[in-house]
Enzyme design. Structure first.
Site, short mmCIF file in Angstrom:
data_model
loop_
_atom_site.label_atom_id
_atom_site.label_comp_id
_atom_site.label_asym_id
_atom_site.label_seq_id
_atom_site.Cartn_x
_atom_site.Cartn_y
_atom_site.Cartn_z
N HIS A 18 0.84 -1.21 0.00
CA HIS A 18 0.00 0.00 0.00
C HIS A 18 0.87 1.26 0.00
O HIS A 18 0.60 2.23 -0.72
CB HIS A 18 -0.89 0.06 1.25
CG HIS A 18 -1.90 -1.05 1.39
ND1 HIS A 18 -1.99 -1.84 2.51
CD2 HIS A 18 -2.88 -1.49 0.57
CE1 HIS A 18 -2.98 -2.70 2.38
NE2 HIS A 18 -3.53 -2.53 1.20
N LYS A 46 -14.62 -12.68 10.80
CA LYS A 46 -14.07 -12.34 12.12
C LYS A 46 -12.58 -12.07 12.02
O LYS A 46 -11.87 -12.07 13.01
CB LYS A 46 -14.35 -13.49 13.09
CG LYS A 46 -15.80 -13.55 13.52
CD LYS A 46 -16.01 -14.67 14.52
CE LYS A 46 -17.10 -15.64 14.07
NZ LYS A 46 -16.73 -17.02 13.97
N ARG A 95 -2.33 -6.08 -8.21
CA ARG A 95 -1.29 -7.10 -8.00
C ARG A 95 -1.36 -8.11 -9.14
O ARG A 95 -1.65 -7.73 -10.26
CB ARG A 95 -1.51 -7.78 -6.64
CG ARG A 95 -1.10 -6.90 -5.49
CD ARG A 95 -1.68 -7.37 -4.20
NE ARG A 95 -3.12 -7.20 -4.20
CZ ARG A 95 -3.88 -7.30 -3.12
NH1 ARG A 95 -3.35 -7.58 -1.97
NH2 ARG A 95 -5.17 -7.10 -3.20
N SER A 133 -2.97 -7.85 2.93
CA SER A 133 -3.16 -7.81 4.38
C SER A 133 -3.64 -9.18 4.85
O SER A 133 -3.23 -9.65 5.92
CB SER A 133 -4.20 -6.75 4.76
OG SER A 133 -3.80 -5.50 4.29
P1 ADP Z 1 -5.89 -6.19 0.86
O1 ADP Z 1 -6.73 -6.45 2.07
O2 ADP Z 1 -6.25 -7.04 -0.34
O3 ADP Z 1 -4.41 -6.14 1.11
P2 ADP Z 1 -7.10 -3.52 0.66
O4 ADP Z 1 -8.56 -3.76 0.64
O5 ADP Z 1 -6.57 -2.84 1.86
O6 ADP Z 1 -6.22 -4.78 0.36
O7 ADP Z 1 -6.66 -2.81 -0.68
C1 ADP Z 1 -6.66 -1.47 -1.02
C2 ADP Z 1 -6.05 -1.31 -2.41
O8 ADP Z 1 -4.66 -1.59 -2.32
C3 ADP Z 1 -6.57 -2.25 -3.49
O9 ADP Z 1 -6.58 -1.54 -4.71
C4 ADP Z 1 -5.55 -3.35 -3.53
O10 ADP Z 1 -5.51 -3.98 -4.78
C5 ADP Z 1 -4.29 -2.55 -3.27
N1 ADP Z 1 -3.20 -3.36 -2.74
C6 ADP Z 1 -3.22 -4.16 -1.67
N2 ADP Z 1 -2.02 -4.76 -1.48
C7 ADP Z 1 -1.22 -4.31 -2.50
C8 ADP Z 1 0.12 -4.58 -2.89
N3 ADP Z 1 0.87 -5.44 -2.23
N4 ADP Z 1 0.61 -3.94 -3.97
C9 ADP Z 1 -0.20 -3.09 -4.67
N5 ADP Z 1 -1.46 -2.82 -4.36
C10 ADP Z 1 -1.98 -3.41 -3.29
#
Ligand code: ADP
Length: 163
Positions: A18, A46, A95, A133
């Site tokens: 992120h 959960k 990704r 995450s």
């Molecule tokens: P996640 O729970 O899948 O890690 P989020 O819901 O927090 O992700 O994702 C927010 C945004 O960040 C989405 O567009 C997701 O594709 C992107 N994202 C999450 N992890 C990465 C990563 N490792 N590299 C690039 N973009 C990411």
């Protein structure tokens, strides 16, 4: 006029993947609002590790020296948030192939809801393309280390949670 983008996600917790998207996004936008959005699909499970307030606090800590980043919470539609907050673009990270279908649907739906706001995708930095995450949470559950994949405030918070 300022170009303000929003970067919505669950950020439970924020990872280096992120952070990479946000840092690079700052080259294209004047300001980025990182919006911790409650995702009904994820919320039901959960598997939440940090509360929404904790996630916000951690993201603020990570970007404390970057005045062009703001952090906020949204419980409604992303497009409503955009309209109410002067946001002209949505930033998302892509990704491996798995992200595409879902992101394509969301971006198309959002454009239907508000054609004035476009979604911009950035391809993940190659060090982070396999990080989510959710996978980090799985590793943590089994006592593994995620030190390489999260910014230091998250690592500290994880240490506190564990003890
Ligand atoms: P996640 O729970 O899948 O890690 P989020 O819901 O927090 O992700 O994702 C927010 C945004 O960040 C989405 O567009 C997701 O594709 C992107 N994202 C999450 N992890 C990465 C990563 N490792 N590299 C690039 N973009 C990411």
């Amino acid at each position: 006029m300022k170009r303000i983008a929003m970067y919505p996600g669950s950020f439970d917790p924020i990872t280096n993947g992120h952070v990479d998207i946000i840092d690079r996004g700052l080259r294209a936008f004047d300001e980025i609002v990182v919006v911790v959005a409650t995702n009904p699909r994820k919320q039901e499970s959960k598997s939440s590790l940090f509360s929404v307030d904790e996630r916000v606090k951690l993201i603020r800590e990570v970007f404390k020296d970057e005045p062009r980043i703001r952090v906020d919470i949204s419980t409604g539609l992303i497009m409503d948030y955009a309209r109410d907050n002067g946001v002209s673009a949505v930033l998302r990270g892509l990704r491996a192939a798995g992200d595409f279908e879902n992101e394509f649907m969301m971006a198309s739906m959002n454009r239907g809801l508000n054609p004035e706001v476009d979604t911009f995708f950035m391809v993940t930095g190659h060090d982070w393309f396999f990080i989510s995450s959710s996978i980090l949470k799985e590793v943590l559950q089994f006592g593994g280390s995620v030190a390489e994949y999260v910014p230091s405030p998250v690592l500290e918070a994880l240490g506190k949670k564990r003890s």
